[in-house]
Scaffold this active site. Structure first.
Site, PDB file in Angstrom:
ATOM      1  CG  HIS A 161      -2.073   0.855   1.211  1.00  9.88           C
ATOM      2  ND1 HIS A 161      -2.305   1.809   2.167  1.00  9.88           N
ATOM      3  CD2 HIS A 161      -3.085   0.954   0.335  1.00  9.88           C
ATOM      4  CE1 HIS A 161      -3.416   2.460   1.870  1.00  9.88           C
ATOM      5  NE2 HIS A 161      -3.914   1.964   0.767  1.00  9.88           N
TER       6      HIS A 161
ATOM      7  CE  LYS B 281      -1.255   4.970  -0.733  1.00  9.73           C
ATOM      8  NZ  LYS B 281      -1.694   3.816  -1.425  1.00  9.73           N
TER       9      LYS B 281
ATOM     10  CG  ASP C 126      18.544  12.113  -9.912  1.00  7.89           C
ATOM     11  OD1 ASP C 126      18.317  11.157 -10.676  1.00  7.89           O
ATOM     12  OD2 ASP C 126      18.455  13.305 -10.256  1.00  7.89           O
TER      13      ASP C 126
ATOM     14  CG  HIS D  87      -6.626   8.578  -0.422  1.00 10.11           C
ATOM     15  ND1 HIS D  87      -5.382   8.343  -0.951  1.00 10.11           N
ATOM     16  CD2 HIS D  87      -7.159   7.360  -0.179  1.00 10.11           C
ATOM     17  CE1 HIS D  87      -5.169   7.039  -1.031  1.00 10.11           C
ATOM     18  NE2 HIS D  87      -6.227   6.414  -0.571  1.00 10.11           N
TER      19      HIS D  87
ATOM     20  CE  LYS E   4      -4.259   6.458   2.699  1.00 13.91           C
ATOM     21  NZ  LYS E   4      -5.650   6.439   3.056  1.00 13.91           N
TER      22      LYS E   4
ATOM     23  CG  ASP F  37       2.296  19.251  21.616  1.00 10.70           C
ATOM     24  OD1 ASP F  37       1.446  18.346  21.475  1.00 10.70           O
ATOM     25  OD2 ASP F  37       3.168  19.227  22.494  1.00 10.70           O
TER      26      ASP F  37
HETATM   27  C1  NAG Z   1      -8.378   2.219   2.512  1.00 12.38           C
HETATM   28  O1  NAG Z   1      -9.687   2.486   2.950  1.00 12.38           O
HETATM   29  C2  NAG Z   1     -10.619   2.730   1.926  1.00 12.38           C
HETATM   30  C3  NAG Z   1     -11.941   3.080   2.537  1.00 12.38           C
HETATM   31  O2  NAG Z   1     -12.529   1.995   3.161  1.00 12.38           O
HETATM   32  C4  NAG Z   1     -10.737   1.521   1.013  1.00 12.38           C
HETATM   33  O3  NAG Z   1     -11.643   1.780  -0.034  1.00 12.38           O
HETATM   34  C5  NAG Z   1      -9.380   1.237   0.448  1.00 12.38           C
HETATM   35  O4  NAG Z   1      -9.456   0.071  -0.361  1.00 12.38           O
HETATM   36  C6  NAG Z   1      -8.423   1.017   1.579  1.00 12.38           C
HETATM   37  N1  NAG Z   1      -7.147   0.707   1.047  1.00 12.38           N
HETATM   38  C7  NAG Z   1      -6.753  -0.546   0.914  1.00 12.38           C
HETATM   39  C8  NAG Z   1      -5.426  -0.744   0.344  1.00 12.38           C
HETATM   40  O5  NAG Z   1      -7.409  -1.498   1.288  1.00 12.38           O
END
Ligand code: NAG
Ligand code: NAG
Ligand code: NAG
Ligand code: NAG
Ligand code: NAG
Length: 487
Positions: free
Chosen positions: A193, A195, A200, A407, A409, A414
């Site tokens: 998952h 990213k 370089d 989206h 994350k 503080d």
């Molecule tokens: C992260 O959460 C979203 C919302 O539920 C979902 O659609 C998405 O597939 C999730 N990411 C993964 C890699 O499962």
């Protein structure tokens, strides 16, 4: 996973042991003996110090692993980067370069190499069976990546596609890129998952955006780019190399070969200046089996950042669930939830969660969020609040599959900015591959006019929290149709 439990058990054992001994006379005898032994030892050490005052400790020569440099003098420049979905407008001066511009700049400036860790690739209208003008930026990036692949080494690690289109990857391979698929399903039952980009071996990008045209124009994303920072690029490069290795071997080494080890983690972060601000920095990674010696696990990192906050913890994540979302039978998983309640209760820390809502949001998220939001009593300084962020959509935008959502994350306290790639539910820390940039600016000494990245991230959070797109979750807001405009 069970670090909370382990921690509590440990302190129980200690207090029981302490009481027992205090009552017993042997304790005092032991103490006496211990004190006199210590005195003798100290005296010996003192004499030795007098005799050989200037010799360096000899252990370092035999254990070179411990003497890796901890500070970095590269002229690292950091910037937050964002994708703001078309039509979303904030009445705010808080803006950052777009992820599209940042990616384009990284590609066009690349001189020797580009490594990309990715989940899936849908950069064109063809991939999503749409005819959206707003896919153009994604299509441009893919084209530029194709051109670059013909001129210098481009390596792509991607989760083994199941139902996802393979067209982009085939195009990139035919343009000269090397692609390795990481079969996370086989390895850990999760997905890759992560990213991030390493360019370089000195510039990096990390954040929530997928290699998806919608991540540039139709989904709200947040990331960070760091330029001219070989030290950080080398360390993030080690996480990339781990994926690259797994793409080849299809089995997880245990232990990992020492090349993958790192000296930089939550206990010994890298000391460097980011855009002129003193910072302590490291990357965390998940799942635990992907963490070679020295690498802090993503969950451990999140718990420690929350645990270290003194005034506030602001969290913006798409998904928040105290469960293992994808496990059968169902499993409750409250490591983060407990840590948030503990911060609010024990240290009176102000906790804010900004969670997203869209068509695919699991309805079970709301009762758990409401439970968290009920930890609220001004008289007792209990202050947890939850808001739901909706990205509005025109009827035409609603036709775009899996779009119009926040989206992000990240978390900001503080002291610390945490920029990650994972949804916040148990699965992501136990079997899904993700990573995060953790920037600690507790003792920030800024030599420049610029705000620290911690301050910038706080401003982004406050902009979104105060915006009309955010709705407070209270006991009155009954169900997701009230809260999820796009549902
Ligand atoms: C992260 O959460 C979203 C919302 O539920 C979902 O659609 C998405 O597939 C999730 N990411 C993964 C890699 O499962
Ligand atoms: C934008 O913000 C300013 C200052 O915060 C306020 O005076 C103004 O009314 C706002 N405009 C809109 C359209 O909300
Ligand atoms: C367009 O999409 C179809 C079906 O998803 C796929 O078979 C084809 O290879 C794609 N074409 C290009 C140029 O990517
Ligand atoms: C941040 O750095 C300070 C030292 O400056 C340290 O005491 C603290 O534990 C660090 N916080 C985190 C979450 O790593
Ligand atoms: C807080 O205390 C005041 C005065 O003691 C009381 O009137 C009020 O109801 C309390 N509020 C809550 C939420 O308990």
């Amino acid at each position: 996973m069970s670090s909370d439990v382990a921690y509590e058990k440990m302190s129980d054992v200690e207090s029981v042991r302490g009481e027992g001994l205090a009552k017993s006379q042997t304790y005092f005898r032991c103490l006496l003996l211990f004190t006199s032994l210590t005195t003798v030892l100290l005296a010996l050490l003192f004499i030795q110090a007098l005799l050989v005052p200037s010799l360096p400790p000899s252990t370092e020569t035999t254990r070179p692993r411990l003497v890796l440099p901890r500070s970095c003098s590269d002229p690292c420049r950091i910037s937050l980067v964002e994708s703001i979905p078309e039509g979303l407008e904030f009445n705010s001066s808080v803006t950052h370069p777009s992820i599209y511009d940042t990616w384009l700049r990284l590609i066009q400036g690349a001189q020797s190499s580009l490594d990309i860790a990715s989940f899936y690739w849908t950069m064109t209208n063809n991939d999503t069976r749409t005819k959206e003008p707003s896919a153009k930026p994604g299509e441009d990036i893919l084209e530029e990546l194709g051109k670059l692949s013909g001129t210098l080494p481009v390596r792509i690690a991607v989760n083994t596609p199941t139902s996802q289109p393979k067209g982009n990857l085939e195009f990139l391979i035919s343009s000269g890129a090397q692609v390795r698929t990481v079969n996370m399903k086989e390895l850990t039952t999760g997905v890759l998952h992560t990213k991030f980009w390493v360019v370089d071996k000195k510039h990096i990008y990390i954040g929530s955006a997928n290699m998806d045209w919608r991540s540039l124009t139709q989904v709200k994303e947040l990331g960070a780019v760091v330029y001219d920072c070989g030290c950080l690029a080398e360390d993030l490069g080690k996480i990339f190399e781990a994926y690259w290795y797994l793409g080849e071997t299809e089995s997880i080494p245990s232990p990992w070969p020492s090349d993958y080890n790192t000296a930089y983690n939550k206990d010994t972060p890298m000391e460097l200046q980011l855009s002129g601000t003193d910072s302590l920095v490291y990357f965390s990674s998940s799942p635990p089996s992907f963490c070679p010696e020295g690498r802090t696990q993503d969950l451990v990192s999140i718990l420690s950042v929350i645990g270290d906050a003194q005034q506030f913890v602001y969290i913006a994540v798409m998904n928040y669930l105290p469960t293992m979302e994808f496990s059968h039978p169902k499993r409750y998983w409250a490591d983060i939830d407990t840590q948030l309640r503990r911060a609010a209760y024990e240290r009176k820390v102000r906790v804010r969660l900004l969670i997203s809502c869209w068509g695919s949001t699991s309805p079970i998220m709301f009762p758990f969020l409401r439970s968290l939001a009920s930890v609220q009593d001004p008289n007792k300084s209990l202050d947890i609040q939850v808001k739901i962020f909706n990205v509005p959509a025109t009827p035409k935008q609603k036709q775009i599959p899996y779009a119009r959502v926040n989206h992000n994350k990240y978390m900001v306290t503080d002291k610390v900015a945490y920029i990650g790639t994972s949804n916040w539910s148990g699965d992501y820390f136990v079997n899904t591959a993700g990573s995060a940039l953790v920037v600690n600016q507790t003792q920030a000494q800024s030599q420049s006019e610029e705000q620290s990245v911690q301050q910038q991230l706080q401003a982004v959070f406050e902009r979104d929290w105060e915006s009309p797109y955010s709705t407070l979750l209270s006991h009155g807001t009954a169900d997701r149709t009230d809260l999820c405009h796009s549902a």
